[in-house]
Design an enzyme around this catalytic site. Structure first.
Site, PDB file in Angstrom:
ATOM      1  N   ASP A 223       0.841  -1.113  -0.074  1.00  0.00           N
ATOM      2  CA  ASP A 223      -0.010   0.198  -0.157  1.00  0.00           C
ATOM      3  C   ASP A 223       0.958   1.265  -0.018  1.00  0.00           C
ATOM      4  O   ASP A 223       1.785   1.172   0.665  1.00  0.00           O
ATOM      5  CB  ASP A 223      -0.995  -0.038   1.365  1.00  0.00           C
ATOM      6  CG  ASP A 223      -2.265   0.386   1.003  1.00  0.00           C
ATOM      7  OD1 ASP A 223      -2.440   1.594   0.447  1.00  0.00           O
ATOM      8  OD2 ASP A 223      -3.127  -0.429   1.273  1.00  0.00           O
TER       9      ASP A 223
ATOM     10  N   ASP B  22      -3.131   4.370  -2.236  1.00  0.00           N
ATOM     11  CA  ASP B  22      -3.983   5.063  -1.155  1.00  0.00           C
ATOM     12  C   ASP B  22      -4.678   6.361  -1.811  1.00  0.00           C
ATOM     13  O   ASP B  22      -3.880   7.205  -1.845  1.00  0.00           O
ATOM     14  CB  ASP B  22      -3.646   4.971   0.019  1.00  0.00           C
ATOM     15  CG  ASP B  22      -4.740   5.523   1.175  1.00  0.00           C
ATOM     16  OD1 ASP B  22      -5.620   4.586   1.247  1.00  0.00           O
ATOM     17  OD2 ASP B  22      -4.523   6.399   2.088  1.00  0.00           O
TER      18      ASP B  22
ATOM     19  N   GLU C 120      -6.724   3.727  -5.847  1.00  0.00           N
ATOM     20  CA  GLU C 120      -7.959   4.069  -5.354  1.00  0.00           C
ATOM     21  C   GLU C 120      -8.370   5.366  -5.839  1.00  0.00           C
ATOM     22  O   GLU C 120      -7.801   6.123  -5.834  1.00  0.00           O
ATOM     23  CB  GLU C 120      -7.946   4.098  -3.766  1.00  0.00           C
ATOM     24  CG  GLU C 120      -9.148   4.155  -2.990  1.00  0.00           C
ATOM     25  CD  GLU C 120      -9.137   4.367  -1.554  1.00  0.00           C
ATOM     26  OE1 GLU C 120      -9.977   4.018  -0.832  1.00  0.00           O
ATOM     27  OE2 GLU C 120      -8.218   4.894  -1.094  1.00  0.00           O
TER      28      GLU C 120
ATOM     29  N   HIS D 240     -11.274  -3.588   3.127  1.00  0.00           N
ATOM     30  CA  HIS D 240     -11.453  -3.210   4.689  1.00  0.00           C
ATOM     31  C   HIS D 240     -12.020  -2.001   5.035  1.00  0.00           C
ATOM     32  O   HIS D 240     -12.115  -1.560   6.148  1.00  0.00           O
ATOM     33  CB  HIS D 240      -9.907  -3.057   5.041  1.00  0.00           C
ATOM     34  CG  HIS D 240      -9.071  -1.991   4.351  1.00  0.00           C
ATOM     35  ND1 HIS D 240      -8.929  -1.764   3.035  1.00  0.00           N
ATOM     36  CD2 HIS D 240      -8.580  -0.657   4.813  1.00  0.00           C
ATOM     37  CE1 HIS D 240      -8.498  -0.670   2.767  1.00  0.00           C
ATOM     38  NE2 HIS D 240      -8.197  -0.075   3.671  1.00  0.00           N
TER      39      HIS D 240
END
Ligand code: GLC
Ligand code: CA
Length: 551
Positions: free
Chosen positions: A99, A201, A255, A328
């Site tokens: 990530d 992210d 994302e 998540h």
């Protein structure tokens, strides 16, 4: 370096490390636990792991607040354990992606500590603004996690800093070339270590518009229409790509909140000007809510189908999809689009429904056994910063009901490995509550049952990888208006794959699309015993059937 696009032939598994498996007996998931379970992942057919952040972090947002980009947190086993996992994964032909969280850092990051003291070269690493003469905040942007302004006053520096997320997650100033140098250094460091790519992210937030204009369109999440897909996003991503990423055969996954296929194609795609390989879109998460999990609505199958169709059709031949139903950040799908009552049936339908679409599927830990939302007894049991700061005036019972549906913690309870103590996650009391449904939903029991959800995932993944038409076949949908069935086929000159899913809790007749004669096809996957193969078939609750036709 020549790109092989290996990610297009693999199925990924997302590990949210705190809750995956505790390997050293301290109650917290870690890389030793991952090491123990690599063969399990391999047996599931997994060819890549996306690790949610493993770096050193105070943990305000469970690792999405990074204090040190170059070291693995000691609670996860530190750098040594990571090196071991990376090696062991590669030995099993499992790729590893990290990530990359560079929209913001933890305020405990050395860069921030120096920036607040105006120590060079860090002075302009963050988005600092003085108070306005009238005493007002620099603009009207909201923090997504604090239910309050995105600006926090820093006594030491005597200025406000921007934090789109929690107070301890300070937004970086990506317009500063030195910050972009830091990002490139981080990318290179991990790629040289041998990792195979990055999940980036909230990357579409990194370029803030000049002057930081007020939000004028939305009453909530104020600011997002200003900084999402900001003015220099493409340019910065291109810089990361041409200066670093192009030297490696890696993959990037961005994302992308609120993104639609047309915009996505400006980032992803097959052309040389494209800067990212895949995006994580949110449309597929919005069939039972209005933009956010905190504004729930009844599940609409039509909305869900529209979301998948939109991406399948508009990216066809132009860009590569990332496919997922869970991660998540959202509650569990069996509790949302499926049915807890028809647990196994609906978990399998959900699996087949997305596993045969065009793109690279991701499975989130526990999804493969059909884990469901956790029911805490009271609100104080929630850990997640977003959940804890969510303000409403609902009476307790209704509020608990809302959080059950909306909280990210619904998907963050420890993975249920066995029906035994602490669900086999840890020998000692885990850092977070175990869902009491571990009694009947767990890996150990499902391993023994050939008809389990787990073995269904295994089979679906195996089929996905072995049937050529699943990779590039054209997507055609039938009965688009139906509120009961999702039916699509994937076709090329040699094969057709027909997927028929019921999303109803009772039996209903389905008229098979005219161009398919089930008698001539091969039933390759189903969640009930199948006898009929006529023009009209009776679909039982959450029944799914997948047929393959050789042309
Ligand atoms: C992303 C992550 C989420 C995190 C947020 C801030 O949306 O997936 O878990 O809280 O970014 O970093
Ligand atoms: Ca541990």
């Amino acid at each position: 370096m020549e790109r092989t696009h290996w990610y297009r032939d693999r199925v990924f598994y997302q590990i949210w490390p705190r809750s995956f498996k505790d390997g050293n007996g301290d109650g917290m998931g870690d890389l030793y636990g991952v090491l123990e379970k690599l063969d399990y992942l391999k047996s599931l057919g997994i060819g890549g792991i996306w690790f949610s952040p493993l770096y050193v972090s105070p943990g305000v947002d469970c690792g999405y607040d990074i204090a040190d980009y170059y070291h693995i947190a000691p609670e996860f086993g530190g750098d040594e354990a990571f090196d071991e996992v990376l090696k062991a994964a590669h030995e099993r032909d499992i790729k590893v992606i990290m990530d990359l969280v560079v929209n913001h850092t933890s305020t405990e990051c050395e860069w921030f500590q120096k920036s607040r003291k105006r120590i060079e070269p860090y002075t302009d690493y963050y988005i600092w603004r003085p108070a306005r003469p009238d005493g007002k905040l620099p603009n009207n942007w909201d923090s997504e996690f604090e239910g309050d302004s995105a600006w926090e006053w820093d006594e030491e520096r005597g200025e406000y800093y921007l934090h789109i997320f929690a107070i301890k997650q300070a937004d970086l100033n990506m317009d500063n070339p030195l910050v972009r140098e830091e990002v490139k250094k981080i990318l290179r460091y991990w790629l040289d270590k041998g990792v195979d790519g990055f999940r980036e992210d909230v990357i579409t937030y990194i370029s803030k518009p000049e002057g930081l204009p007020n939000e004028r369109l939305l009453p909530v999440h104020k600011g997002v229409t200003q900084y999402n897909m900001g003015p220099h996003l493409h340019e910065y991503l291109e810089e990361f790509k041409t200066e670093v990423l192009d030297d490696y055969d890696q993959v990037t996954l961005a994302e992308a909140t609120l993104i639609k296929p047309k915009k996505a194609l400006s980032l992803i795609g097959y052309g040389p000007d494209k800067v990212i390989d895949m995006v994580i879109q949110f449309e597929c998460q919005c069939a039972d809510c209005l933009l956010t999990d905190y504004i729930p609505l009844p599940f609409s199958l039509r909305k869900m189908k529209r979301a998948f169709r939109n991406w399948q059709v508009k990216l066809y031949g132009k860009g590569w999809n990332m496919l997922y139903i869970e991660n998540h950040d959202h509650p569990r799908m069996v509790s949302r689009y499926g049915s807890e009552k028809f647990h196994d049936e609906s978990a399998k339908t959900l699996c087949a429904m997305y596993m045969f679409l065009q793109g690279t599927p991701f499975v989130y830990q526990g999804q493969e056994i059909g884990m469901i939302n956790w029911h805490p007894e009271n609100e104080d049991m929630y850990e997640d910063v977003q959940t804890r700061n969510h303000r409403t005036h609902l009476p307790t019972k209704r509020r608990l009901r809302l959080l059950w549906r909306a909280s990210r913690d619904s998907a963050r309870t420890p993975v249920q490995w066995t029906s035994g103590k602490n669900a086999g996650f840890s020998e000692v009391e885990p850092w977070f509550y175990v869902n009491d449904r571990a009694k009947d939903i767990n890996v150990e029991d499902q391993e023994k049952d050939p008809a389990s959800v787990l073995n269904f995932y295994r089979k679906a993944i195996e089929l996905r990888k072995s049937i050529p038409v699943v990779k590039d076949g054209m997507y055609t949908e039938y009965m688009k208006g139906s509120g009961s069935f999702y039916v699509y086929s994937r076709d090329d000159e040699k094969q057709s794959l027909l997927v028929m899913c019921s999303f109803k809790g009772h039996s209903r007749n389905l008229k098979v699309p005219a161009k398919f004669d089930l008698g001539k096809g091969k039933l390759i996957l189903s969640n009930y015993d199948v006898q009929d193969s006529g023009r009209v078939i009776k679909m039982r609750p959450y029944e799914v059937r997948v047929y393959l036709f050789d042309l």
